[in-house]
Structure formats: C-alpha cells, structure tokens
Design an enzyme around this catalytic site. Structure first.
Site, PDB file in Angstrom:
ATOM      1  N   ARG A 111       0.856  -1.189   0.000  1.00 20.80           N
ATOM      2  CA  ARG A 111       0.000   0.000   0.000  1.00 20.80           C
ATOM      3  C   ARG A 111       0.886   1.231   0.000  1.00 20.80           C
ATOM      4  O   ARG A 111       1.933   1.232   0.666  1.00 20.80           O
ATOM      5  CB  ARG A 111      -0.898   0.059   1.246  1.00 20.80           C
ATOM      6  N   LEU A 113       1.667   4.867   1.237  1.00 21.76           N
ATOM      7  CA  LEU A 113       1.318   5.643   2.432  1.00 21.76           C
ATOM      8  C   LEU A 113       1.212   7.130   2.091  1.00 21.76           C
ATOM      9  O   LEU A 113       2.000   7.656   1.303  1.00 21.76           O
ATOM     10  CB  LEU A 113       2.362   5.412   3.522  1.00 21.76           C
ATOM     11  N   ASN A 127      11.832   1.166   3.298  1.00 27.37           N
ATOM     12  CA  ASN A 127      11.156   0.199   2.428  1.00 27.37           C
ATOM     13  C   ASN A 127      12.198  -0.683   1.747  1.00 27.37           C
ATOM     14  O   ASN A 127      13.334  -0.269   1.507  1.00 27.37           O
ATOM     15  CB  ASN A 127      10.351   0.959   1.360  1.00 27.37           C
ATOM     16  N   HIS A 129      12.762  -2.895  -1.736  1.00 31.61           N
ATOM     17  CA  HIS A 129      12.210  -3.008  -3.091  1.00 31.61           C
ATOM     18  C   HIS A 129      13.074  -3.969  -3.920  1.00 31.61           C
ATOM     19  O   HIS A 129      14.306  -3.880  -3.877  1.00 31.61           O
ATOM     20  CB  HIS A 129      12.173  -1.622  -3.750  1.00 31.61           C
ATOM     21  N   ASP A 165       8.700   4.544  -4.533  1.00 27.32           N
ATOM     22  CA  ASP A 165      10.052   3.974  -4.533  1.00 27.32           C
ATOM     23  C   ASP A 165      11.111   4.984  -4.970  1.00 27.32           C
ATOM     24  O   ASP A 165      12.071   4.635  -5.668  1.00 27.32           O
ATOM     25  CB  ASP A 165      10.106   2.717  -5.426  1.00 27.32           C
ATOM     26  N   LYS A 192      17.036 -13.951  -1.641  1.00 27.24           N
ATOM     27  CA  LYS A 192      18.191 -14.331  -0.811  1.00 27.24           C
ATOM     28  C   LYS A 192      18.995 -13.069  -0.446  1.00 27.24           C
ATOM     29  O   LYS A 192      19.437 -12.904   0.692  1.00 27.24           O
ATOM     30  CB  LYS A 192      19.051 -15.336  -1.588  1.00 27.24           C
TER      31      LYS A 192
HETATM   32  C1  GRF Z   1       9.983  -8.574  -1.526  1.00 20.47           C
HETATM   33  O1  GRF Z   1      10.548  -9.010  -2.710  1.00 20.47           O
HETATM   34  C2  GRF Z   1      10.084  -7.079  -1.408  1.00 20.47           C
HETATM   35  O2  GRF Z   1      11.186  -6.550  -2.042  1.00 20.47           O
HETATM   36  C3  GRF Z   1       8.832  -6.623  -2.108  1.00 20.47           C
HETATM   37  O3  GRF Z   1       7.857  -7.566  -1.784  1.00 20.47           O
HETATM   38  C4  GRF Z   1       8.482  -8.824  -1.541  1.00 20.47           C
HETATM   39  C5  GRF Z   1       7.974  -9.310  -0.220  1.00 20.47           C
HETATM   40  O4  GRF Z   1       8.352 -10.627   0.039  1.00 20.47           O
HETATM   41  N1  GRF Z   1       8.505  -5.263  -1.750  1.00 20.47           N
HETATM   42  P1  GRF Z   1       8.041 -11.275   1.453  1.00 20.47           P
HETATM   43  O5  GRF Z   1       6.576 -11.025   1.761  1.00 20.47           O
HETATM   44  O6  GRF Z   1       8.938 -10.625   2.467  1.00 20.47           O
HETATM   45  O7  GRF Z   1       8.329 -12.734   1.296  1.00 20.47           O
END
Ligand code: GRF
Length: 230
Positions: A111, A113, A127, A129, A165, A192
């Site tokens: 979401r 904000l 955040n 990303h 972002d 990973k």
């Molecule tokens: C991650 O790849 C993050 O970068 C993106 O959403 C995904 C969330 O994965 N914003 P998880 O729910 O932590 O497994």
C-alpha cells in the site's frame, strides 16, 4: 556500501528510545519471508533491534503465523474494511503509537502511504524493493528487469518519501541475471539478497541510534541539544 549519511539521518530522527533496543514495526502484505529474516536476525546474540509489532493488511498474509510463532504482537488492518484511506492509516498509526515503535519497516507492504502518514514518522520509515532503484520502481520490478534484458538485478533498501520507490537509497545488493533465469529463479536470487540486506541495514541504524542516544544520556539535560551539533 551503505549510505551512512542516510543512516545518520534516520538515527537522528529517532526520539529518545523507550526500550533498550531499537523497536521496529514491520508492515507486510504477503508471505513475510523478509519479516522472518528480521525475526531470525533479531534473535541473534548482540543484535540491537527488536520487533515490537507486526501489521498486515491482508488476512491471508503469513505474517500472522510468523509473528505469533515468535510471540510478537500482530494485527490485521485490512484496507478493505475502511471507507477511506485516512481511516485505514489512522488505525495503523494507532497501533504504532501503542507499540511505541522507533522505526517502521515496510517489508513487502503493498500500500502507498499518504504524506500525512509519513509526516507522523518523518525519516523513520524504510522500504525494501526488489530492484536496483532507480530502475524498475513500482509493481512487477523483477518481471520488468527480465523484460528489459538487464544484466543485473537486485534489491534496494531506501527511506520512504512521498513518491513511489523514490526515496533516498540506503543500500543495494545485486546479482547477475543469467541466461535462462526466469521469474521464479530470479525472484529466489533476489529474495536471498533481501534476507541478508534488510536485517543488516536495520542493525546499522540501530547501532547508530544507540551511539547517539548514549552520548545524549551522558550529558546533562540542558546540553543534550548541543551534543548533536557538528
Ligand atoms: C519482496 O521481494 C520485497 O522486495 C517486495 O515484496 C516482496 C515481499 O516478500 N517489496 P516477502 O513477503 O517478504 O516474502
């Protein structure tokens, strides 16, 4: 190489902590594997942060099971149950206030904000990303990297601002996109990287906060404001 100037900005934005460790709120929408990485890291000896509360906006999120198993307070705040975004956000803000959190971590929280929400935690929301920002902001970042035939992909931890972002980058991790990498394979590689990067950056922030606040604590009250000036 983490952006230490941004870490410094975040650390200085955190008011005097009310707990011995930096206290996080983690906001999640889906699987919560990054929440799990934070939980696991926070349990290692010598870690300077703890998770005070987990909030998910999706009843199907795995965040509830992960948080409950780790005995962390967790709440569903489903955006679909509120007539307006402001009400949805007020509910989240209420929980954050109750939990007395220092830093808000968006770990797969889907979401956007509002500026009002951000103004309640200025320079205190980060955040994660799944791209090497500024490349591929928004949804479908990994698909977009594959379609663009990028040679490298990765993940970014950044401070949240009002854009999508676009906030200042704190740190990134990258990997090669190999011939034959499909969405599943590349997502696995990026996750990973995320699971290592996010907790390590939170730990860097937490360590810096401890240093700044210990320094404040060692001065008489009326000099605290001076101690932060360079
Ligand atoms: C991650 O790849 C993050 O970068 C993106 O959403 C995904 C969330 O994965 N914003 P998880 O729910 O932590 O497994």
């Amino acid at each position: 190489m983490p952006g230490y100037d941004i870490i410094e900005t975040i650390a200085r934005a955190i008011p005097t902590k009310q707990h011995s460790k930096l206290r996080l709120a983690v906001l999640v929408s889906g699987n919560g594997s990054n929440l799990q990485a934070l939980i696991d890291y926070s349990r290692l000896p010598g870690t300077s942060f703890e998770i005070g509360i987990v909030i998910a906006n999706n009843p199907d999120s795995m965040a509830f099971a992960r948080a409950s198993q780790a005995h962390i307070d967790n709440h569903l705040v489903d955006h679909r149950s509120f007539a307006k975004r402001t009400l949805f956000e007020e509910k989240i803000l209420y929980h954050l206030h109750e939990a007395k959190v220092d830093l808000v971590v968006l770990a797969g929280f889907l979401r956007v904000l509002s500026p009002h929400f951000l103004s309640r935690y200025p320079n205190r929301i980060i955040n994660l990303h799944p791209s090497l920002l500024p490349k591929h902001p928004g949804l479908h970042a990994i698909t977009n990297a594959l379609e663009a035939k990028d040679e490298h992909a990765g993940c970014t931890v950044h401070l949240v601002d009002e854009g999508l972002d676009t906030g200042p980058i704190i740190a990134q991790s990258s990997c090669a996109i190999n011939l034959g990498d499909d969405l599943v394979a590349l997502t696995k590689k990026i996750q990973k990287l995320e699971h290592a990067l996010l907790p390590s950056i939170v730990q860097e922030v937490a360590k810096r906060v401890l240093v700044i606040q210990d320094k404040k604590g060692s001065l008489p009250d009326n000099q605290n404001h001076l101690s932060d000036r360079k």
